[in-house]
Write a protein that holds these residues in place. Structure first.
Motif, PDB file in Angstrom:
ATOM      1  N   THR A 482     -69.797  66.812 -42.878  1.00 31.27           N
ATOM      2  CA  THR A 482     -70.697  65.521 -43.618  1.00 31.27           C
ATOM      3  C   THR A 482     -69.942  64.726 -44.326  1.00 31.27           C
ATOM      4  OG1 THR A 482     -72.327  67.377 -43.798  1.00 31.27           O
ATOM      5  CG2 THR A 482     -72.579  65.273 -45.084  1.00 31.27           C
ATOM      6  N   PHE A 483     -70.134  63.388 -44.061  1.00 30.79           N
ATOM      7  CA  PHE A 483     -69.351  62.430 -44.588  1.00 30.79           C
ATOM      8  C   PHE A 483     -70.408  61.706 -45.502  1.00 30.79           C
ATOM      9  CE2 PHE A 483     -66.594  63.467 -41.036  1.00 30.79           C
ATOM     10  CZ  PHE A 483     -65.337  62.987 -41.541  1.00 30.79           C
ATOM     11  N   VAL A 484     -69.872  61.114 -46.675  1.00 33.47           N
ATOM     12  CA  VAL A 484     -70.555  60.297 -47.591  1.00 33.47           C
ATOM     13  C   VAL A 484     -69.786  59.278 -47.991  1.00 33.47           C
ATOM     14  CG1 VAL A 484     -71.870  60.156 -49.839  1.00 33.47           C
ATOM     15  CG2 VAL A 484     -72.081  62.388 -48.418  1.00 33.47           C
ATOM     16  N   PRO A 485     -69.856  58.072 -47.735  1.00 32.48           N
ATOM     17  CA  PRO A 485     -70.957  57.497 -46.918  1.00 32.48           C
ATOM     18  C   PRO A 485     -70.661  57.888 -45.476  1.00 32.48           C
ATOM     19  CG  PRO A 485     -69.407  55.689 -47.287  1.00 32.48           C
ATOM     20  CD  PRO A 485     -69.025  57.015 -48.074  1.00 32.48           C
ATOM     21  N   GLU A 486     -71.884  57.870 -44.548  1.00 31.32           N
ATOM     22  CA  GLU A 486     -71.418  58.320 -43.107  1.00 31.32           C
ATOM     23  C   GLU A 486     -70.726  57.579 -42.418  1.00 31.32           C
ATOM     24  OE1 GLU A 486     -71.914  60.099 -39.568  1.00 31.32           O
ATOM     25  OE2 GLU A 486     -72.432  61.011 -41.474  1.00 31.32           O
ATOM     26  N   SER A 487     -70.498  56.238 -42.781  1.00 27.79           N
ATOM     27  CA  SER A 487     -69.598  55.389 -42.324  1.00 27.79           C
ATOM     28  C   SER A 487     -68.096  55.602 -42.089  1.00 27.79           C
ATOM     29  CB  SER A 487     -69.805  53.812 -42.645  1.00 27.79           C
ATOM     30  OG  SER A 487     -69.701  53.996 -44.145  1.00 27.79           O
ATOM     31  N   ALA A 488     -67.817  56.512 -43.025  1.00 28.05           N
ATOM     32  CA  ALA A 488     -66.248  56.793 -43.117  1.00 28.05           C
ATOM     33  C   ALA A 488     -66.091  58.027 -42.324  1.00 28.05           C
ATOM     34  CB  ALA A 488     -66.266  57.665 -44.355  1.00 28.05           C
ATOM     35  N   ARG A 489     -66.997  58.388 -41.414  1.00 22.80           N
ATOM     36  CA  ARG A 489     -66.831  59.327 -40.161  1.00 22.80           C
ATOM     37  C   ARG A 489     -65.968  58.567 -39.142  1.00 22.80           C
ATOM     38  NH1 ARG A 489     -69.031  63.946 -38.184  1.00 22.80           N
ATOM     39  NH2 ARG A 489     -70.809  63.679 -39.878  1.00 22.80           N
ATOM     40  N   ARG A 490     -66.380  57.412 -38.771  1.00 27.86           N
ATOM     41  CA  ARG A 490     -65.696  56.732 -37.598  1.00 27.86           C
ATOM     42  C   ARG A 490     -64.175  56.233 -38.063  1.00 27.86           C
ATOM     43  NH1 ARG A 490     -64.387  57.070 -33.038  1.00 27.86           N
ATOM     44  NH2 ARG A 490     -63.238  55.147 -32.312  1.00 27.86           N
ATOM     45  N   ARG A 491     -63.977  56.094 -39.397  1.00 25.54           N
ATOM     46  CA  ARG A 491     -62.701  55.621 -39.779  1.00 25.54           C
ATOM     47  C   ARG A 491     -61.743  56.685 -39.716  1.00 25.54           C
ATOM     48  NH1 ARG A 491     -60.906  52.914 -45.646  1.00 25.54           N
ATOM     49  NH2 ARG A 491     -58.502  52.744 -44.953  1.00 25.54           N
ATOM     50  N   LEU A 492     -62.279  58.003 -40.043  1.00 31.69           N
ATOM     51  CA  LEU A 492     -61.146  59.023 -39.992  1.00 31.69           C
ATOM     52  C   LEU A 492     -61.131  59.576 -38.497  1.00 31.69           C
ATOM     53  CD1 LEU A 492     -59.420  61.242 -41.389  1.00 31.69           C
ATOM     54  CD2 LEU A 492     -61.444  62.649 -41.912  1.00 31.69           C
TER      55      LEU A 492
END
Length: 953
Positions: A482-492
């Protein structure tokens, strides 16, 4: 009633006399909870009291048998006092931990520190330089001991800083990467990669700091604009395989911003789908270095711009050919005949574009990742030409000993000579065609702030692809995070997708060595579980220094001659160390592995989030975390990065010494921590005002609850509609907090709580109910109902504010329940299910909306002199049947809701009617200040209304 005095018979002096007579009969709030927080003085006293009462011990006992929540701490670096970014991150973690504990979880928080690495080495070396000592003359183990002592001092100092912030943690049970147990676990993790085949030694270009003389990780890089020399260089074609020999007497031209890499050139790459032209320089501008008549190969789309850049005034195209036709073409190095006799083949590469340059890319496999890959794929050598300090090696013709960052002039001089010689000989254009400058973003070491280079050296790597499929497995593992914020998922995920093999070796002294052996005869690394086990056991007992002290035979065991093996002394990347820290909590009681949460700054997608993921997946096949929360960076009030040169640095200690740690904590939770935050004197002043309002809410509650007893409590079903509405609002707020605990998304929660205190309570509920509280008899059912709700509000607000205002919530709790109690042993207040009433909530939103219309009219009447205050007014409220129905059919005392002396509801004629405000009839009660006709009826208490007479009589 006389016309001269309006509705008031009593003179001002007489009214004041009567008011004083009944002053002691009014139940005004009383509390020892001070209006001023005095936080800088009071907070340290609270910390001392917590330590004296062993609050942490009581917390541990209270958590027995609860479900476990684990936030694993990302280790800050033990070097200097904490900065505002540290404060932001640690407070966010503390809020999450405290909230989970108050929501019913067992929470063990072990703070950690990164203690190895270059910054500490530099500090010790700096001390040596000041003392006139040469680091290289200091015994290695003495140097490491001094680094260890330095780190230990800062671990202790930073721990005190974090405690002062109110952060609750197992300070006596912290982890540091330089503990013997930690060093053993780190080397054990290296061993896991060794034994599963993921670790290998190879020659590859890595980011290298000539100043620090070591390889660097991506996370250790920052970008700054610099001015670089750019050059266009002609490579004469010596083998033409194109149809019709289109490249006879032609030169391929490259453009580069790194002239110093010219000695390492081994190829030129082209785009197979790009169209190229051979153009003839018919006329050159004054000062141009291009020989007249030169035939030059460049991309068609870049030809016009190229001619302008190199000073070709007139040209014509001789040939056009597809990039695919260049396969097999070979050029000579411009310095052929000067020690650079190798061929320079043209190679196809998908990374070549026509965004800039010439469409032909200078390829130096020692100094570029793409260059390295394409050269290796075509069997081209990767020369080692640059030493660790950035100077050319002794075997580099013409440039030996020159530093690469000072090489532009000598490189260009050699290229000028090559051009002039070729022009005299009548051959194809060779050497420098143009020289210029460009301002561009360039990588620098974040420690030394000096520019870095790519340099091919033998290093230790963990493979991202191949048999272990680390990249593929890591990306799959992130699907369940789970990513907070969700936008951080794509970065990683994008960083994992694009990263090269993980270079984990560093050429320094202070750290955990990559404790492996390499067989000299074969060059193969020794992969023996028994050897690795002996190394780990030795590290547990004596720490990493044992690698430098012990006879290698101790690790190799019987049957192996140490003379046959190379003992590796490179140290491991500190990101590998911190990435291994999830192993430090494995097997501990009340610790979840994988951890429930990792929480760090957005820069850690390049750093700790990524290294932890690769380490965990590479050794255990799973991510070490179930959720990732990312916070932004802290900027000043103008949105600028903080720096000493700008004088805009806000130190946490300055804030807690002047305003208090609770103000700093409140600023954090009132901010959008998903984005970059801003801080400065004005922003902190605003937070101080917000804090004052919250404190005043707590103070008023405490004063109004003086002497409250359980016997006063009124059952929910018997509460007036207004009280039930306030409890409904509490149930909504509790839902907001419960969702934040579950989702780790705290942005907006505390602004909503502050809004409730100021808008729902202070400006609405408290304002309306002051009359009941101050003037009704203690036994009055409505007053008891109000105090019932105030009791609930105090308990709810104290517990809900406690994760953030850790000192203030404690003070407000103990002001009512005594010093032997602590809010931090309490659970979150949970509203009863029956309190949530959506229909009631909707009705009261309509009531409040209509109330705002009427209060606007009252304010207008006050400004116009019709009334002095709302209590001097009587209002007529024309309402339609539809409007009344929206109010939920509740029996409402509109005079009470509007804080007027009288209110009359009438049927609106012809639709909606405007409220009418007039002076109230009667006299002003000396006790409650309402203006009522009944004042004066009682002979003994002629200055009072009937309600006040019944109370005081």
């Amino acid at each position: 009633m006389s016309d001269q005095t309006g509705p008031f018979f009593m003179s001002d002096a007489s009214f004041k006399e009567q008011q004083d007579r009944y002053r002691d009969t009014v139940f005004l709030p009383r509390t020892a909870f001070p209006m001023r927080g005095g936080l800088p003085k009071r907070e340290p006293e609270t910390l001392a009291r917590w330590e004296a009462m062993d609050l942490d011990g009581h917390i541990r006992k209270a958590e027995a048998g609860r479900p476990v929540f684990t936030l694993h701490d990302g280790p800050p670096y033990a070097n200097g006092h904490i900065h505002i970014g540290h404060a932001l991150n640690k407070v966010m973690k503390d809020v999450v931990n405290r909230a989970h504990r108050m929501a019913g979880y067992a929470v063990r928080y072990q703070p950690g520190w990164d203690c190895h690495g270059l910054p500490i080495e530099w500090r010790i070396e700096e001390q040596y330089r000041k003392a006139g000592k040469n680091k290289d003359e200091v015994p290695l183990l003495q140097f490491r001991a001094e680094c260890r002592e330095y780190a230990a001092q800062w671990v202790a100092k930073q721990a005190e800083d974090f405690k002062r912030l109110g952060v609750q943690a197992e300070w006596a049970h912290r982890y540091v990467t330089m503990d013997f147990e930690s060093e053993a676990k780190i080397v054990q993790e290296i061993g896991r990669f060794l034994l599963n085949g993921g670790l290998y030694r190879g020659l590859r270009p890595v980011m290298w700091s000539p100043v620090e003389k070591t390889a660097l990780a991506e996370a250790e890089i920052e970008y700054h604009d610099i001015e670089s020399t750019t050059i266009h260089v002609a490579f004469p074609v010596v083998k033409d395989t194109t149809p019709g020999k289109a490249l006879t007497d032609v030169s391929a031209v490259i453009w580069t911003t790194t002239p110093w890499t010219m000695p390492a050139n081994r190829a030129i790459t082209f785009g197979p789908d790009i169209t190229y032209v051979v153009l003839r320089a018919d006329e050159t501008a004054e000062g141009s270095k291009v020989p007249s008549g030169a035939k030059l190969l460049v991309a068609e789309d870049l030809a016009e711009g190229f001619c302008q850049q190199v000073g070709i005034a007139a040209h014509h195209v001789l040939y056009t050919l597809p990039g695919s036709a260049l396969a097999g073409v070979v050029c000579a190095h411009p310095w052929r005949g000067r020690g650079y006799e190798h061929d320079v083949p043209l190679l196809s590469a998908d990374f070549v574009t026509t965004d800039a340059g010439t469409g032909l890319v200078h390829t130096a496999p020692s100094h570029g990742v793409d260059d390295f890959i394409v050269s290796r794929a075509n069997g081209i050598e990767v020369p080692e030409l640059v030493l660790d300090d950035g100077r050319y090696a002794a075997w580099v013709p013409h440039l030996a000993g020159t530093h690469v960052f000072k090489a532009s002039d000598p490189v260009c001089a050699l290229l000028d000579e090559a051009r002039d010689e070729a022009e005299r000989a009548g051959g194809a254009a060779t050497g420098l065609m143009a020289r210029s400058k460009v301002l561009h973003s360039y990588p620098h070491s974040w420690r030394s702030k000096a520019p870095i280079i790519y340099r091919a050296t033998p290093q230790w790597f963990i493979a991202m692809d191949g048999e272990q499929k680390l990249r593929e497995k890591s990306l799959k593992a992130l699907d369940d995070v789970t990513f907070v914020p969700e936008s951080a998922r794509r970065r990683l995920t994008s960083m994992v997708e694009q990263r090269p093999d993980w270079c984990i070796s560093r050429q320094r002294a202070w750290g955990v060595p990559i404790a492996v052996f390499v067989e000299k005869r074969t060059g193969e690394v020794l992969r023996d579980p028994a050897v690795m086990a002996r190394i780990v056991d030795a590290f547990k007992e004596k720490g990493a220094d044992i690698w430098y002290e012990a006879d290698p035979a101790q690790f190799l065991g019987e049957g192996r001659d140490p003379a046959d093996y190379e003992q590796v002394f490179d140290i491991v990347d500190v990101w590998f160390e911190s990435g291994s820290s999830h192993t430090f909590i494995e097997g501990q009681e009340n610790m979840n592995v994988p951890a429930d949460l990792y929480l760090e700054g957005s820069d850690q997608h390049r750093g700790w989030f990524q290294s932890s993921l690769l380490e965990g997946v590479g050794t255990r096949g799973v991510s070490p975390y179930k959720a990732v929360v990312t916070n932004g960076f802290v900027l000043d009030e103008q949105g600028r990065k903080m720096s000493k040169s700008l004088g805009n640095v806000v130190a946490p200690a300055d804030v807690w010494n002047s305003l208090g740690a609770d103000i700093l904590r409140l600023w954090i939770l009132n901010s959008d921590t998903n984005e970059d935050l801003r801080i400065g004197n004005e922003i902190l002043k605003q937070q101080g005002e917000l804090y004052r309002r919250l404190r005043n809410t707590l103070r008023w509650l405490l004063g109004a609850l003086e002497g409250f007893a359980e016997e006063e409590i009124v059952p929910h079903a018997e509460l007036p509609p207004l009280e039930r509405y306030i409890l409904h609002r509490l149930s909504e707020l509790h839902g907001l907090i419960a969702r934040a605990v579950e989702t780790h998304q705290w942005v907006g929660v505390y602004p909503a709580l502050h809004g409730f205190c100021t808008t729902d309570l202070s400006a609405f509920y408290f304002d309306i109910r002051k009359d009941v509280l101050y003037c009704d008899a203690p036994s009055d059912p409505t007053r008891r109902a109000v105090r019932t709700v105030l009791d609930v509000l105090h308990r709810a607000l104290c517990t809900w504010l406690a994760p953030v205002l850790v000192f203030t919530a404690e003070e407000a709790w103990q002001a009512r329940f005594g010093d032997e109690n602590s809010i931090h042993l309490a659970a979150f207040f949970e509203p009863a299910a029956e309190w949530h009433d959506a229909a009631l909530g909707e009705a009261w939103e309509h009531i409040r909306a209509y109330r705002r219309i009427v209060t606007t009219e009252l304010e207008t009447a006050r400004r116009d002199g019709v009334i002095g205050s709302s209590l001097e007014a009587q209002v007529t409220l024309p309402l339609t049947a539809e409007e009344r129905s929206r109010f939920g059919g509740a029996s409402l005392d509109w005079a009470e809701l509007l804080i007027t002396s009288h209110a009359t509801l009438v049927e609106a004629e012809g639709g909606h009617g405007a409220p009418k405000v007039e002076r109230a009839d009667g006299e002003k009660c000396a006790r409650c200040w309402k203006v009522l006709p009944e004042v004066g009826e009682h002979e003994e208490h002629s200055a009072l209304c009937r309600r006040c007479v019944s109370v005081v009589a």
